[in-house]
Design an enzyme around this catalytic site. Structure first.
Site, PDB file in Angstrom:
ATOM      1  N   SER A  58     -22.862  -2.470  20.251  1.00  0.00           N
ATOM      2  CA  SER A  58     -22.305  -3.499  21.140  1.00  0.00           C
ATOM      3  C   SER A  58     -23.116  -3.719  22.405  1.00  0.00           C
ATOM      4  O   SER A  58     -22.885  -4.702  23.121  1.00  0.00           O
ATOM      5  CB  SER A  58     -20.860  -3.153  21.505  1.00  0.00           C
ATOM      6  OG  SER A  58     -20.016  -3.275  20.371  1.00  0.00           O
ATOM      7  N   LYS A  65     -24.609  -7.128  22.628  1.00  0.00           N
ATOM      8  CA  LYS A  65     -23.794  -8.330  22.793  1.00  0.00           C
ATOM      9  C   LYS A  65     -24.164  -9.186  24.002  1.00  0.00           C
ATOM     10  O   LYS A  65     -24.301 -10.420  23.872  1.00  0.00           O
ATOM     11  CB  LYS A  65     -22.312  -7.949  22.854  1.00  0.00           C
ATOM     12  CG  LYS A  65     -21.766  -7.391  21.543  1.00  0.00           C
ATOM     13  CD  LYS A  65     -20.330  -6.916  21.695  1.00  0.00           C
ATOM     14  CE  LYS A  65     -19.787  -6.337  20.394  1.00  0.00           C
ATOM     15  NZ  LYS A  65     -18.422  -5.785  20.562  1.00  0.00           N
ATOM     16  N   TYR A 102     -25.275 -10.185  12.328  1.00  0.00           N
ATOM     17  CA  TYR A 102     -24.585  -9.401  13.356  1.00  0.00           C
ATOM     18  C   TYR A 102     -24.828  -7.900  13.158  1.00  0.00           C
ATOM     19  O   TYR A 102     -25.136  -7.177  14.110  1.00  0.00           O
ATOM     20  CB  TYR A 102     -23.095  -9.718  13.327  1.00  0.00           C
ATOM     21  CG  TYR A 102     -22.275  -8.887  14.281  1.00  0.00           C
ATOM     22  CD1 TYR A 102     -22.380  -9.059  15.652  1.00  0.00           C
ATOM     23  CD2 TYR A 102     -21.401  -7.911  13.806  1.00  0.00           C
ATOM     24  CE1 TYR A 102     -21.639  -8.290  16.530  1.00  0.00           C
ATOM     25  CE2 TYR A 102     -20.648  -7.132  14.672  1.00  0.00           C
ATOM     26  CZ  TYR A 102     -20.783  -7.328  16.041  1.00  0.00           C
ATOM     27  OH  TYR A 102     -20.043  -6.543  16.897  1.00  0.00           O
ATOM     28  N   TYR A 124     -14.283  -3.531  27.661  1.00  0.00           N
ATOM     29  CA  TYR A 124     -13.091  -3.684  26.807  1.00  0.00           C
ATOM     30  C   TYR A 124     -11.805  -3.500  27.595  1.00  0.00           C
ATOM     31  O   TYR A 124     -11.655  -4.039  28.688  1.00  0.00           O
ATOM     32  CB  TYR A 124     -13.156  -2.718  25.616  1.00  0.00           C
ATOM     33  CG  TYR A 124     -14.417  -2.838  24.814  1.00  0.00           C
ATOM     34  CD1 TYR A 124     -14.848  -4.067  24.327  1.00  0.00           C
ATOM     35  CD2 TYR A 124     -15.202  -1.727  24.539  1.00  0.00           C
ATOM     36  CE1 TYR A 124     -16.012  -4.182  23.585  1.00  0.00           C
ATOM     37  CE2 TYR A 124     -16.368  -1.825  23.800  1.00  0.00           C
ATOM     38  CZ  TYR A 124     -16.764  -3.062  23.322  1.00  0.00           C
ATOM     39  OH  TYR A 124     -17.914  -3.162  22.601  1.00  0.00           O
ATOM     40  N   VAL A 170     -20.704   1.775  20.592  1.00  0.00           N
ATOM     41  CA  VAL A 170     -20.127   2.947  19.929  1.00  0.00           C
ATOM     42  C   VAL A 170     -21.188   3.953  19.472  1.00  0.00           C
ATOM     43  O   VAL A 170     -20.837   5.042  19.020  1.00  0.00           O
ATOM     44  CB  VAL A 170     -19.249   2.535  18.726  1.00  0.00           C
ATOM     45  CG1 VAL A 170     -18.038   1.765  19.196  1.00  0.00           C
ATOM     46  CG2 VAL A 170     -20.060   1.737  17.713  1.00  0.00           C
TER      47      VAL A 170
END
Length: 598
Positions: free
Chosen positions: A79, A82, A204, A256, A274
């Site tokens: 992530s 992103k 992705y 988050y 992660v």
């Protein structure tokens, strides 16, 4: 996108003796024993990572890189990719188009939550999985292969080196990514995802499997912090507004369901992954990359998050932190009555400047000027002393004038012009910060000199560039009797110089009485080019002697004709003859020379 050559190794400080490396090492060592948290197991390959790995890196706006621990150990971005893919989508489509497809509101939920806007199926933000999947689909490309290649190239540009993909992790995600498939199908069903599910997820998962180190991530963050310019390679990766938008979304959504507490405690735009990676940026200062694979319940690296908190506390990095008192933005005020331009002028000109010098107002600025400092300057500029017709703005000490502040000050310059006040800027960097100024010159002294010339012209006291004084009108010769002028006229023949010629350059040249033109005085040995330091100038009606230097009194400067010049030149052989035949005339000459320069 412009590219440059990576210079990471050359920019990395050697050893751990510097305080930044020492601080990174100290923070790492203090947290290394914390074994709380767990490895990500839903991607089988991530469960095989050494849980003891822990690296920190910091990259500055000058391209220097500081590291501690396992900062060069590669891990998959997951992530952490992103925000950088979001930056690419913004650069491709613009903010409004991307915002119509992916929101920017914090979800308050886990990274893999089903957070879609009712009715439209629009994901709440690009930092959660649903939003990131859709963002990936927005990257312009002819097909999925080209789309991933564009993503890889741009993320590599952010890092300053080519990033490779971990095939094993990609395969692992492809085999176990059912929840992401479910999110993609929901968006496809709602009409928000307009590409095929399988082709979008293939890209992705590949972007998530790109390998980077904490050092790479620090440079990626620094690129965002530097307005989209990689500080190591100097490549422009994305436009500055894009970098600003990405940092804003990272600040509100990057962590988050912990985003609010993160902003409260750390106060930096950040994004976790992660695999244990974490990226954070201090806008305009540096980027931070961290890696430690043990995660808390929210999917954030335990040790990386703790290290970020300690870094923010130690170096006071919180975005809301007040920087404290700074030096005054206005360092000097005055007029041509109290400040010297560096031009040696004839007595008639000095008399006019002494009588009317308050018509030239001077303001010297310093520091990093943003809105608040600019507002202080505006108040000062708005107060125009009675009779002032010219204003010098000295920007020599201004390290940075932010664009918004520059617009404010330039509007003030325009307004001064409407009131009949002419503004001259002195800026050694020639940055063109105030376009409405009448002139920008390489130093505040030259700007003041320019204003003095304008003042003298308005009072009819200036000489035309091609006009020449008669010898008897020269300040040094004017008070001498006719006999002395005749003796000196014979000893000092007329001489002329073209623009760019050096004057008093020969060892036997002792004294010059300048009758026309202008000489520039430059630091000894320098030529009058953009890099030369101009010490002052000499105007018609004045004198310059090899024994009375124009700079610091130790070394005679280089004198260069800035305009075609003419004058009377005394050579050493003629001086020696005067000492033998007319000692009183020579003594009177030196007395007049001394009185002129008092």
């Amino acid at each position: 996108m412009r590219r440059g050559k990576p210079t990471l190794e050359a920019a990395t400080p050697k050893g751990a003796s510097d305080p930044i490396t020492a601080a990174l090492k100290e923070i790492r060592d203090s947290l290394a024993s914390d074994s709380s948290g767990a490895l990500a197991t839903y991607i089988p390959q991530l469960a095989k990572v050494d849980p003891g790995l822990f690296g920190l890196a910091l990259a500055t706006m000058d391209g220097r890189l500081y590291k501690a621990g396992d900062a060069d150990v590669p891990f998959t971005l997951q992530s952490v990719s992103k925000p950088f893919v979001y930056a690419l989508a913004l650069a491709d489509l613009g903010l409004d188009e991307v915002l119509s497809r992916v929101g920017v509101e914090p979800s308050g939920e886990a990274f893999n939550a089903i957070s879609l806007e009712p009715g439209s199926g629009r994901p709440l933000n690009p930092m959660i999985n649903a939003g990131a999947i859709l963002t990936t689909s927005l990257v312009r490309a002819s097909d999925p292969v080209a789309r991933f290649e564009r993503i890889r190239v741009v993320l590599s540009a952010f890092a300053g080196r080519r990033l490779e993909m971990d095939e094993a992790v990609f395969t692992s995600e492809l085999e176990t990514g059912d929840r992401n498939r479910a999110l993609a199908w929901l968006m496809r069903n709602a009409g928000s995802l307009r590409c095929g599910v399988d082709e979008t997820l293939d890209v992705y998962f590949r972007q998530c499997a790109l390998l980077a180190t904490a050092a790479d991530v620090a440079v990626m963050a620094a690129t965002l912090a530097n307005g989209g310019v990689n500080p190591c390679t100097k490549a422009v990766v994305v436009p500055q507004p894009v970098a600003e938008h990405v940092l804003a979304v990272m600040a509100s959504c990057g962590m988050y369901d912990s985003a609010g507490e993160w902003l409260l405690r750390v106060g930096l735009p950040a994004k976790s992954g992660v695999s244990g990676g974490l990226v954070a940026a201090s806008p305009g200062q540096f980027g931070i990359g961290l890696f430690s694979p043990l995660l808390d319940a929210g999917g954030n690296s335990v040790r990386a998050a703790a290290a970020s908190r300690r870094l923010a506390e130690r170096f006071q990095l919180h975005l809301m932190h007040h920087p404290g008192r700074s030096a005054p933005v206005i360092t000097r005020t005055g007029s041509a009555l109290t400040l010297q331009s560096g031009r040696r002028r004839r007595r008639a000109e000095r008399d006019v400047l002494q009588a009317h010098g308050d018509a030239i107002d001077v303001r010297s600025l310093q520091g990093d000027i943003e809105f608040a400092a600019a507002e202080v300057v505006l108040q000062s500029l708005g107060t125009v002393p009675a009779g002032a017709r010219w204003r010098v703005l000295d920007l020599q000490g201004v390290s940075r004038l932010h664009p918004g502040a520059a617009r404010m000050l330039d509007a003030a310059v325009l307004e001064l012009g409407s009131r009949g006040v002419v503004v001259a800027v002195g800026d050694p960097h020639r940055r063109g910060l105030l376009p409405h100024a009448a002139v920008e010159l390489p130093s505040p002294e030259e700007a003041l000199e320019w204003c003095e010339d304008a003042l003298l012209e308005s009072h009819g006291a200036s000489l035309a560039p091609d006009a020449a004084l008669k010898p008897e009108a020269h300040d040094v010769l004017a008070s001498l009797d006719e006999e002395a002028r005749t003796v000196l006229g014979a000893a000092m023949p007329a001489q002329a110089w073209g623009r760019g010629d050096r004057v008093l350059a020969a060892d036997d040249e002792v004294l010059l009485l300048l009758l026309s033109g202008r000489l520039g005085a430059y630091a000894s040995g320098q030529a009058p080019d953009a890099a030369a330091r101009r010490l002052g100038s000499v105007g018609a009606g004045t004198a310059v002697s090899r024994w009375r230097p124009l700079d610091d009194g130790r070394v005679s400067p280089t004198l260069v004709a800035e305009l075609p010049c003419s004058g009377r030149l005394l050579r050493r052989v003629q001086q020696e003859r005067l000492e033998r035949e007319h000692p009183r005339v020579l003594a009177r000459l030196w007395r007049q020379l001394a009185s002129q320069q008092e």
